[in-house]
Design a protein around this motif. Structure first.
Motif, mmCIF file in Angstrom:
data_model
loop_
_atom_site.group_PDB
_atom_site.id
_atom_site.type_symbol
_atom_site.label_atom_id
_atom_site.label_comp_id
_atom_site.label_asym_id
_atom_site.label_seq_id
_atom_site.Cartn_x
_atom_site.Cartn_y
_atom_site.Cartn_z
ATOM 1 N N ILE A 108 -5.705 2.479 3.185
ATOM 2 C CA ILE A 108 -6.177 2.834 4.524
ATOM 3 C C ILE A 108 -5.886 1.703 5.511
ATOM 4 C CG2 ILE A 108 -8.503 2.064 3.921
ATOM 5 C CD1 ILE A 108 -9.619 4.038 5.886
ATOM 6 N N ALA A 109 -6.033 0.443 5.053
ATOM 7 C CA ALA A 109 -5.771 -0.696 5.932
ATOM 8 C C ALA A 109 -4.282 -0.816 6.249
ATOM 9 C CB ALA A 109 -6.283 -1.977 5.282
ATOM 10 N N ALA A 110 -3.422 -0.572 5.261
ATOM 11 C CA ALA A 110 -1.978 -0.705 5.490
ATOM 12 C C ALA A 110 -1.508 0.240 6.592
ATOM 13 C CB ALA A 110 -1.228 -0.434 4.187
ATOM 14 N N ARG A 111 -1.932 1.501 6.522
ATOM 15 C CA ARG A 111 -1.514 2.463 7.550
ATOM 16 C C ARG A 111 -2.068 2.088 8.920
ATOM 17 N NH1 ARG A 111 -2.794 6.358 3.269
ATOM 18 N NH2 ARG A 111 -4.863 6.489 4.201
ATOM 19 N N SER A 112 -3.358 1.726 8.933
ATOM 20 C CA SER A 112 -4.009 1.414 10.207
ATOM 21 C C SER A 112 -3.389 0.187 10.878
ATOM 22 C CB SER A 112 -5.500 1.180 9.970
ATOM 23 O OG SER A 112 -6.143 0.718 11.127
ATOM 24 N N ILE A 113 -3.106 -0.843 10.088
ATOM 25 C CA ILE A 113 -2.548 -2.084 10.646
ATOM 26 C C ILE A 113 -1.138 -1.856 11.177
ATOM 27 C CG2 ILE A 113 -1.723 -4.376 9.978
ATOM 28 C CD1 ILE A 113 -4.213 -4.429 8.078
ATOM 29 N N ALA A 114 -0.338 -1.071 10.453
ATOM 30 C CA ALA A 114 1.023 -0.783 10.940
ATOM 31 C C ALA A 114 0.966 -0.090 12.299
ATOM 32 C CB ALA A 114 1.759 0.085 9.916
#
Length: 709
Positions: free
Chosen positions: A62-68
């Protein structure tokens, strides 16, 4: 690259980026410590991408998608072009991507294909303080590439971290500490307040959104129901945020909205994720963590107090953009551990051990950042051997195939044994996530196969994972992939992936089983596998870790007895009280389970300790007890243990233990002379002497019969 199209606010890390870049030019590695809200995650990576292709690692999907998305917005980039993301079974990047935001396991896979990471200039491990298993293995493998390549930059970032050991591991590299914003955060300790009441208090007295940290999905559902019953103030709405949700539901919790949000979250929201507008944090003080019991092969999902650094992380969510409030639902005097326990010290290590072997290393001598306990490494190697992935401390041909799937080795073995069918892929996708509720009152041969038959009804992220697994299986297996599903073959494949998790029903119709580990387990009431004598425990949890506790088999699948080949032949001897004999059996064992048992002649040497134990539980007969008192009165010591050993030597039947048979003639003669059984009295009658336990001797006789004695 295009310039951002919106006004980007300055963050504390911005002024430190030149110092970070300069430290990397000198040392090629740097440790960055910065609190939440400082901007380290979204600002450092784009700056390094200007010098060359960069991969930014995050512990959660969830963090990877949000940060990108956030970086694309701040930099004015196009998502999927200059910046992209990749998580297991999902990707969104292209040939022009200079910054790839990925989960840690993605880097491990790339390192296997390219040990020197020639595609990347910089590797950034973010939120390293969470000490996930993938973070440790990613750091260790990336460091090996860093030691060889003189142009590779390695950055480790965290909000709370003991920097000394980490900097030493990276060649005593520089440590750059960045202070965050100084928005004040008020902390209240309210141990008697329920989470729902704390949320209402926050909505009544505070401003902005409310973020509530709860231990798990079940607790989130309970608080959600309570809030629905008590009704929130107008303009407030509840959102959920945890790892089992699909991407759309997770994104909804993060999206900016005009209403007041109440976000009920697990610890996925502790770091990296930005929920704009959060001004109040309600912290339950608990989380659920996975501990692996290596003796039983059982995952224990345990409720524990959070650590102090975790509490600080959670509190930091309230003060990122404005003054905030933290309501802690525990007493100020409660003790919290300073730091969380790294996963590498408490979880199953089969997957990272497989990666190290594939990389060409020896897990026992590998340069870990923190070396795992030797017994956990040995347990992981043992499992990989049982799965057929490792032979003679090297990957087998099957092991090389298993490693190519982004699955736990167990599930990859299931997929390969089944021939990569769609239903097998669905089973693997289901088993790789938290177990879904089973339909009650349904008889089946396999709980997970029943769920796979209804894959269209499961959450979308599981369906997507099943599809990705099936596509990958067809690509890797090629012509050897199976064309259709075969139920019997799938049942066999499930057993092949969990061969050490076989369980044998103790009694007909019982829900109690004996596991191959030798421990007990119970079948969950919801399981539909009700008639099988042997099952494989696909989802096994619970128990306290001692021999008396029983784990819970939450999902089971039938196992045919003929599949179970003996792991050893064992001869057992037992003492049968009814016949007073030792009986012997030759047993074919599958780990701790008995497959067959046939009687064989008992071995006197093996019978000896069993007969001794049986004799110890018996008393002397009455004549022997009387003789024992006389012998001891005469001054002799009787070694009962030596007599028992002499009596049982070479026997398989319980001997009749009569004391007279085991005393020397001299002892009997002296005893008879000094302590006779009877006494001749003047009346001419022989009277029995009573030798008592207290050492006295009594004679019952009329007084006049003693005249003349």
């Amino acid at each position: 690259m295009r310039q951002p199209t919106f006004s980007r606010q300055a963050l504390p890390v911005d002024t430190e980026i030149p110092r970070i870049v300069e430290a990397l030019r000198r040392s090629r590695a740097v440790v960055v410590v910065a609190p939440p809200g400082s901007g380290k995650t979204t600002r450092v990576a784009p700056a390094l991408a200007a010098a060359g292709k960069t991969i930014l690692l995050q512990p959660r999907r969830i963090a990877a998608r949000s940060i990108a998305r956030r970086i694309a917005l701040e930099q004015g980039w196009t998502l999927g072009e200059e910046v992209g993301w990749q998580v297991r079974f999902e990707r969104h990047y292209g040939s022009r991507t200079q910054l790839l935001v990925a989960t840690e396991g993605i880097l491990t896979g790339r390192l296997q294909a390219d040990p020197l990471l020639t595609d990347f200039k910089s590797v950034i491990l973010d939120e390293f303080h969470e000490r996930s298993l993938h973070a440790d293995i990613s750091l260790a493998l990336a460091r090996q590439a860093w030691l060889v390549r003189d142009d590779l930059w390695l950055v480790v970032m965290s909000a709370t971290l003991d920097t000394g050991p980490l900097a030493e591991f990276l060649g005593n590299c520089p440590v750059i500490e960045i202070s965050g914003r100084t928005y004040p955060v008020e902390i209240q300790y309210l141990p008697r307040l329920a989470p729902g009441a704390a949320i209402h208090r926050a909505l009544d007295t505070g401003q902005g959104h409310v973020l509530c940290f709860l231990p798990g999905v079940r607790e989130i559902a309970q608080v959600q129901n309570a809030l629905h019953t008590e009704k929130l103030p107008p303009g407030a709405r509840v959102f959920l945020l945890h790892g089992a949700l699909g991407a759309n539901a997770q994104d909804a919790a993060l999206a900016e909205v005009s209403i007041r949000k109440v976000v009920l979250a697990t610890n996925v929201a502790e770091t990296s994720l930005t929920i704009e507008g959060v001004r109040t944090v309600v912290d339950s003080g608990y989380h659920k963590i996975l501990n692996y019991d290596i003796d039983r092969g059982v995952d224990l999902l345990e409720l524990e107090r959070i650590s102090r650094d975790s509490a600080e992380q959670r509190a930091g969510r309230a003060g990122r953009t404005a003054p905030g409030l933290v309501i802690r639902l525990w007493d100020r005097a409660d003790h919290l551990a300073p730091r969380r326990v790294p996963e590498i010290l408490r979880v199953d290590l089969a997957a990272p051990v497989l990666e190290i072997l594939a990389w060409g290393g020896d897990p026992r001598r590998f340069e870990w950042f923190e070396h795992p306990p030797p017994e956990r490494l040995e347990a992981a190697l043992k499992l990989l051997v049982v799965l057929g992935a490792v032979e003679n401390n090297r990957l087998s041909r099957l092991g090389k195939l298993i490693r190519r799937f982004p699955l736990h080795p167990r599930l990859a073995r299931v997929l390969l044994t089944a021939g990569g069918t769609r239903q097998a892929a669905a089973c693997c996708a289901l088993l790789s996530e938290r177990p879904l509720p089973l339909r009650p009152d349904r008889s089946t041969l396999s709980d997970v196969l029943s769920q796979a038959d209804e894959i269209a009804t499961v959450p979308v992220h599981i369906r997507q994972a099943a599809q990705e697994i099936a596509v990958l299986a067809r690509r890797l297996l090629g012509p050897s992939a199976s064309a259709g599903d075969d139920e019997e073959k799938l049942l066999h494949a499930l057993w092949a992936g969990f061969p050490d998790r076989v369980a044998q029903r103790r009694d007909f119709g019982s829900d109690r089983f004996l596991l191959a580990s030798g421990y007990g387990a119970r079948l969950a009431r919801e399981s539909g596998v009700r008639k099988a004598d042997f099952v494989v425990a696909l989802d096994l949890s619970g128990g306290t870790g001692n021999i008396e506790s029983e784990a819970l088999i939450r999902q089971a699948s039938l196992v045919r007895k003929e599949w179970l080949q003996p792991t050893r032949i064992e001869t057992t001897h037992i003492y049968d009280p009814a016949s007073e004999c030792v009986k012997a059996f030759e047993c074919q064992m599958y780990f701790a389970l008995t497959l067959t048992r046939r009687p064989i002649p008992p071995d006197p040497e093996a019978a000896f300790p069993l007969l001794i134990e049986a004799l110890r539980r018996q008393e002397w007969d009455e004549p022997s007890r009387l003789l024992l008192r006389r012998v001891e009165k005469a001054g002799f010591n009787v070694n009962r243990e030596e007599i028992q050993k002499h009596a049982c030597l070479g026997q398989v039947r319980l001997p009749k233990l009569r004391l007279r048979d085991y005393l020397e003639a001299r002892v009997l003669e002296v005893t008879h002379r000094l302590c006779p059984e009877t006494l001749l009295i003047p009346s001419g009658r022989r009277v029995r002497l009573n030798y008592r336990d207290d050492g006295t001797v009594h004679l019952a006789v009329k007084l006049q019969e003693l005249f003349g004695l």
